[in-house]
Write a protein that holds these residues in place. Structure first.
Motif, short mmCIF file in Angstrom:
data_model
loop_
_atom_site.label_atom_id
_atom_site.label_comp_id
_atom_site.label_asym_id
_atom_site.label_seq_id
_atom_site.Cartn_x
_atom_site.Cartn_y
_atom_site.Cartn_z
N GLY A 1 -11.23 -9.91 -4.99
CA GLY A 1 -10.08 -9.89 -4.05
C GLY A 1 -10.20 -8.60 -3.06
O GLY A 1 -9.42 -8.31 -2.43
N ARG B 1 -10.83 -6.34 0.04
CA ARG B 1 -10.60 -6.66 1.52
C ARG B 1 -12.18 -6.15 2.28
O ARG B 1 -12.34 -6.67 3.24
CB ARG B 1 -9.62 -6.39 2.15
CG ARG B 1 -9.19 -4.92 2.47
CD ARG B 1 -8.04 -4.58 3.03
NE ARG B 1 -7.50 -3.27 3.24
CZ ARG B 1 -6.50 -2.76 3.44
NH1 ARG B 1 -5.31 -3.79 3.75
NH2 ARG B 1 -6.15 -1.43 3.34
N GLY C 1 -5.34 -0.85 -1.81
CA GLY C 1 -5.36 -2.15 -2.69
C GLY C 1 -4.97 -1.47 -4.04
O GLY C 1 -5.27 -0.33 -4.36
N TYR C 2 -4.29 -2.49 -4.82
CA TYR C 2 -4.15 -2.10 -6.37
C TYR C 2 -4.08 -3.24 -7.20
O TYR C 2 -3.92 -4.43 -6.41
CB TYR C 2 -2.59 -1.44 -6.28
CG TYR C 2 -1.37 -2.09 -5.83
CD1 TYR C 2 -0.80 -3.25 -6.70
CD2 TYR C 2 -1.26 -2.35 -4.42
CE1 TYR C 2 0.20 -3.73 -5.98
CE2 TYR C 2 -0.15 -3.28 -3.83
CZ TYR C 2 0.72 -3.89 -4.77
OH TYR C 2 1.32 -4.90 -4.38
N GLY C 3 -4.05 -2.95 -8.44
CA GLY C 3 -4.13 -4.46 -9.34
C GLY C 3 -3.93 -3.83 -10.84
O GLY C 3 -4.04 -2.54 -11.01
N ASP D 1 -3.39 -9.09 -14.63
CA ASP D 1 -2.89 -9.58 -13.22
C ASP D 1 -1.22 -9.36 -13.07
O ASP D 1 -0.47 -10.02 -12.20
CB ASP D 1 -3.36 -10.87 -12.35
CG ASP D 1 -4.72 -10.69 -11.98
OD1 ASP D 1 -5.10 -9.58 -11.55
OD2 ASP D 1 -5.51 -11.92 -12.07
N ARG E 1 2.31 -8.03 -12.30
CA ARG E 1 3.09 -7.51 -11.13
C ARG E 1 4.21 -6.96 -11.36
O ARG E 1 5.18 -7.28 -12.12
CB ARG E 1 3.40 -8.98 -10.19
CG ARG E 1 2.16 -9.65 -9.49
CD ARG E 1 2.66 -10.78 -8.89
NE ARG E 1 1.54 -11.25 -8.25
CZ ARG E 1 1.13 -11.47 -6.83
NH1 ARG E 1 2.03 -10.92 -6.29
NH2 ARG E 1 0.22 -12.08 -6.35
N THR F 1 -7.30 -8.98 -10.02
CA THR F 1 -7.20 -9.48 -8.67
C THR F 1 -6.65 -8.19 -7.85
O THR F 1 -5.40 -7.66 -8.27
CB THR F 1 -6.60 -10.48 -8.38
OG1 THR F 1 -6.98 -11.64 -9.13
CG2 THR F 1 -6.63 -10.97 -6.95
N MET F 2 -7.29 -7.59 -6.82
CA MET F 2 -6.76 -6.75 -6.05
C MET F 2 -5.70 -7.03 -5.07
O MET F 2 -5.89 -8.32 -4.62
CB MET F 2 -7.89 -5.98 -5.27
CG MET F 2 -7.53 -4.73 -4.43
SD MET F 2 -6.99 -3.15 -5.90
CE MET F 2 -8.39 -3.06 -6.81
N ARG F 3 -4.62 -6.45 -4.67
CA ARG F 3 -3.60 -6.86 -3.77
C ARG F 3 -3.25 -5.71 -2.91
O ARG F 3 -3.61 -4.66 -3.17
CB ARG F 3 -2.08 -6.92 -4.72
CG ARG F 3 -2.00 -8.27 -5.58
CD ARG F 3 -0.71 -8.36 -6.04
NE ARG F 3 -0.53 -9.32 -7.39
CZ ARG F 3 -0.94 -9.00 -8.39
NH1 ARG F 3 -1.36 -7.71 -8.76
NH2 ARG F 3 -1.08 -9.56 -9.53
N TYR F 4 -2.79 -6.13 -1.74
CA TYR F 4 -2.66 -5.34 -0.67
C TYR F 4 -1.17 -5.23 -0.17
O TYR F 4 -0.64 -6.65 -0.11
CB TYR F 4 -3.58 -5.36 0.53
CG TYR F 4 -5.15 -5.21 0.15
CD1 TYR F 4 -5.44 -3.74 -0.05
CD2 TYR F 4 -5.98 -6.05 -0.57
CE1 TYR F 4 -6.92 -3.46 -0.09
CE2 TYR F 4 -7.13 -5.78 -1.05
CZ TYR F 4 -7.71 -4.31 -0.92
OH TYR F 4 -9.07 -4.15 -1.37
#
Length: 125
Positions: A11, A13, A86-88, A92, A94, A120-123
């Motif tokens: 994930g 970007r 990004g962070y993860g 996964d 949260r 999974t990386m999140r932004y």
């Protein structure tokens, strides 16, 4: 084979920079730089990175990862602490306006063989 935990991070970007991570052994140390059981850094290829934590003993751990796009080794945050990179987390997990709890991200590791975890990386928030 050396005991290791491998974080397979998806994930992302972009392929710029590196993925960096920390393996933590308690809520008291979770996400606090300098208090990791082990750290890792990995290049990114086609939106995926494989970050390997070496010589990990048996125990209960949680992982925090960041996509260090500018390669400055700092997790960049903007106004009011909103993440700019990004962070993860393992499992996964949260959090609500911050990192998740150690328990929500924690997993058990036997210390005998390699273990692979998907993150999974999140932004953004």
């Amino acid at each position: 084979m050396v005991p290791a935990v491998i974080a397979v991070v998806r994930g992302l970007r972009s392929d710029r920079g590196h993925v960096r991570g920390g393996l933590y052994g308690s809520q008291a140390t979770f996400t606090h730089g300098g208090q990791e059981v082990a750290t890792c850094s990995a290049a990114i290829a086609n939106g995926v990175a494989r970050c390997r934590f070496e010589s990990v003993p048996a125990g209960r751990f949680a992982i925090g990862m960041m996509h260090d796009e500018d390669d400055d080794t700092v997790f960049d945050q903007g106004f009011m602490g909103i993440p700019e990179e990004g962070y993860g987390f393992s499992r996964d997990a949260r959090g609500t306006l911050g990192a998740p709890s150690f328990d929500s991200a924690a997993f058990d590791y036997d210390g005998r063989s390699a273990r692979s975890l998907s993150i999974t990386m999140r932004y953004g928030i």
